[in-house]
Write an enzyme that holds these catalytic residues in place. Sequence first.
Site, mmCIF file in Angstrom:
data_model
loop_
_atom_site.group_PDB
_atom_site.id
_atom_site.type_symbol
_atom_site.label_atom_id
_atom_site.label_comp_id
_atom_site.label_asym_id
_atom_site.label_seq_id
_atom_site.Cartn_x
_atom_site.Cartn_y
_atom_site.Cartn_z
ATOM 1 N N GLY A 78 1.035 -1.216 -0.037
ATOM 2 C CA GLY A 78 0.001 0.137 0.036
ATOM 3 C C GLY A 78 0.827 1.341 -0.002
ATOM 4 O O GLY A 78 0.776 2.278 -0.589
ATOM 5 N N THR A 79 1.912 1.262 0.914
ATOM 6 C CA THR A 79 2.733 2.388 0.951
ATOM 7 C C THR A 79 3.386 2.746 -0.455
ATOM 8 O O THR A 79 3.212 3.962 -0.837
ATOM 9 C CB THR A 79 3.907 2.361 1.931
ATOM 10 N N ASN A 158 -8.346 3.726 8.083
ATOM 11 C CA ASN A 158 -7.721 2.509 8.802
ATOM 12 C C ASN A 158 -8.186 2.505 10.313
ATOM 13 O O ASN A 158 -8.085 1.451 10.941
ATOM 14 C CB ASN A 158 -6.356 2.492 8.962
ATOM 15 N N GLN A 186 -7.781 -0.080 3.027
ATOM 16 C CA GLN A 186 -8.731 -0.748 4.280
ATOM 17 C C GLN A 186 -10.323 -0.944 3.672
ATOM 18 O O GLN A 186 -11.047 -1.333 4.430
ATOM 19 C CB GLN A 186 -8.759 0.280 5.391
ATOM 20 N N HIS A 208 -1.333 -7.557 2.309
ATOM 21 C CA HIS A 208 -1.464 -7.982 3.921
ATOM 22 C C HIS A 208 -2.671 -7.758 4.599
ATOM 23 O O HIS A 208 -2.862 -8.121 5.602
ATOM 24 C CB HIS A 208 -0.327 -7.744 4.509
ATOM 25 N N CYS A 332 1.224 1.519 12.851
ATOM 26 C CA CYS A 332 2.591 2.035 12.271
ATOM 27 C C CYS A 332 3.013 3.200 13.464
ATOM 28 O O CYS A 332 4.065 3.612 13.250
ATOM 29 C CB CYS A 332 2.466 2.555 11.168
HETATM 30 N N1 PLP Z 1 -3.109 3.006 3.735
HETATM 31 C C1 PLP Z 1 -3.858 2.475 4.736
HETATM 32 C C2 PLP Z 1 -5.181 3.195 4.928
HETATM 33 C C3 PLP Z 1 -3.197 1.742 5.431
HETATM 34 O O1 PLP Z 1 -4.166 1.177 6.546
HETATM 35 C C4 PLP Z 1 -1.816 1.121 5.327
HETATM 36 C C5 PLP Z 1 -1.335 -0.074 6.208
HETATM 37 O O2 PLP Z 1 -1.940 0.230 7.666
HETATM 38 C C6 PLP Z 1 -1.413 1.644 4.279
HETATM 39 C C7 PLP Z 1 -2.042 2.359 3.397
HETATM 40 C C8 PLP Z 1 0.213 0.817 3.893
HETATM 41 O O3 PLP Z 1 -0.010 -0.424 3.407
HETATM 42 P P1 PLP Z 1 1.367 -1.096 3.533
HETATM 43 O O4 PLP Z 1 1.492 -1.872 4.938
HETATM 44 O O5 PLP Z 1 0.932 -2.466 2.481
HETATM 45 O O6 PLP Z 1 2.349 -0.422 3.006
#
Ligand code: PLP
Length: 397
Positions: A78-79, A158, A186, A208, A332
């Site tokens: 996601g990041t 999230n 999410q 994940h 995080c």
């Molecule tokens: N965006 C949202 C809304 C998330 O909840 C998260 C992870 O908690 C991410 C992005 C980041 O995803 P990733 O952990 O796959 O980098």
Amino acid sequence: MLEWHPAMKRVYFDNNATTPVDPEVLQAMLPYFCEIYGNASSIHSTGQKARSGVEKAREQVAALLGARANEVTFTSGGTESDNLAIQGIVAAAEGEKKHVIAAKIEHSAVRNTCEALAERGVDVTFVPSGGDGVINPDDVRNALRPETVLICIMHANNELGTVQPVEEIGRIAAEADVWFHTDAVQSAGKIPVDVEKIGCDSLAISGHKIYAPKGVGALYLRKGTRTQPILFGGHHERDRRPGTENVAGIVALGHACEMARTKLEAESERLSALRNRFEQGIVAAVPHARVNGQNAPRTPNTANITIPFIEGEAMVIALDLRGLSCSTGAACSSGAVAPSPVLTAIGMQPAEARATLRFSLGKFTTSEDVDFALRLIPGVAEQLRELSPLYKKPVAV
Ligand code: PLP
């Protein structure tokens, strides 16, 4: 109260942080480690078998999102998907001065990407959220400027699970001729996600969070969206994202998307019934406890609850010792002293934000798990409250 030991039940209510890999997803990906191990760019048959795994997964991801397969780019999660969309679109946009609109309640993957752009001279407006955890589309409209190039508003939050009015924001972006990115990490697999209905130009998902492994994700990029890569290397993923594909992870993501799509409605009903029973049970048994974002549209699995006079981190540890995993704020930022920016953005005082817990249920959550949590939480909350000099026990009348 007894501490947890391996023979005792463990309940996992932190599925918004991450989910276990579904055993069926694991079975689908396993052959891609030792048998179908080719590089998907190789022209020999070992490579081409891997390629067909990747392309099948692309179809499966596209089907979950209502997209075309050639609009899906695989990433590391996601990041990276958020970074690729935001940095890539802003870099490709024309104009001396560029302006981006994002929400204060975005995940740090979006918020900090926008902050980094601001340090490089891009103007960024962070629109507020209502106390219910929902953004007002008028705030987005009012933030538009002639030099606005991108709007980033997440689909589901999230921490609160609140679902944003992305369809209306999509219309605002289209009318203003501005690109629109949404973070669906999410929401995908929990509620319907349809890129046509949303009207977004890009959309991020992560493996994940939907029972595939960590380290794989995807970015939907509408055909015609002008973007630039943020990594440089080979010509993988139609020149959008270089690097040898994580074939096993991609196959897992595709399979997880397919499973989520076929069970979405039934699973969503099952989870919201469990979540609602959990929330009602906590509010009934823990004096002053309140559910945040309760009246807003929400993902079916997320309960965000303030238990005044407790210290959230202490509660998470106390519950962990007794067999229940949950979290404070975003996973995080756990361990950080500052209260969650999402909770402060919806108007909470720091003490309230620190007394707030997130319980996120998942496809392996059972009714017995909810019973277990409801038996456990009121007593632990009471014990922690007794340590607070501010807490006065309600007197029975
Ligand atoms: N965006 C949202 C809304 C998330 O909840 C998260 C992870 O908690 C991410 C992005 C980041 O995803 P990733 O952990 O796959 O980098």
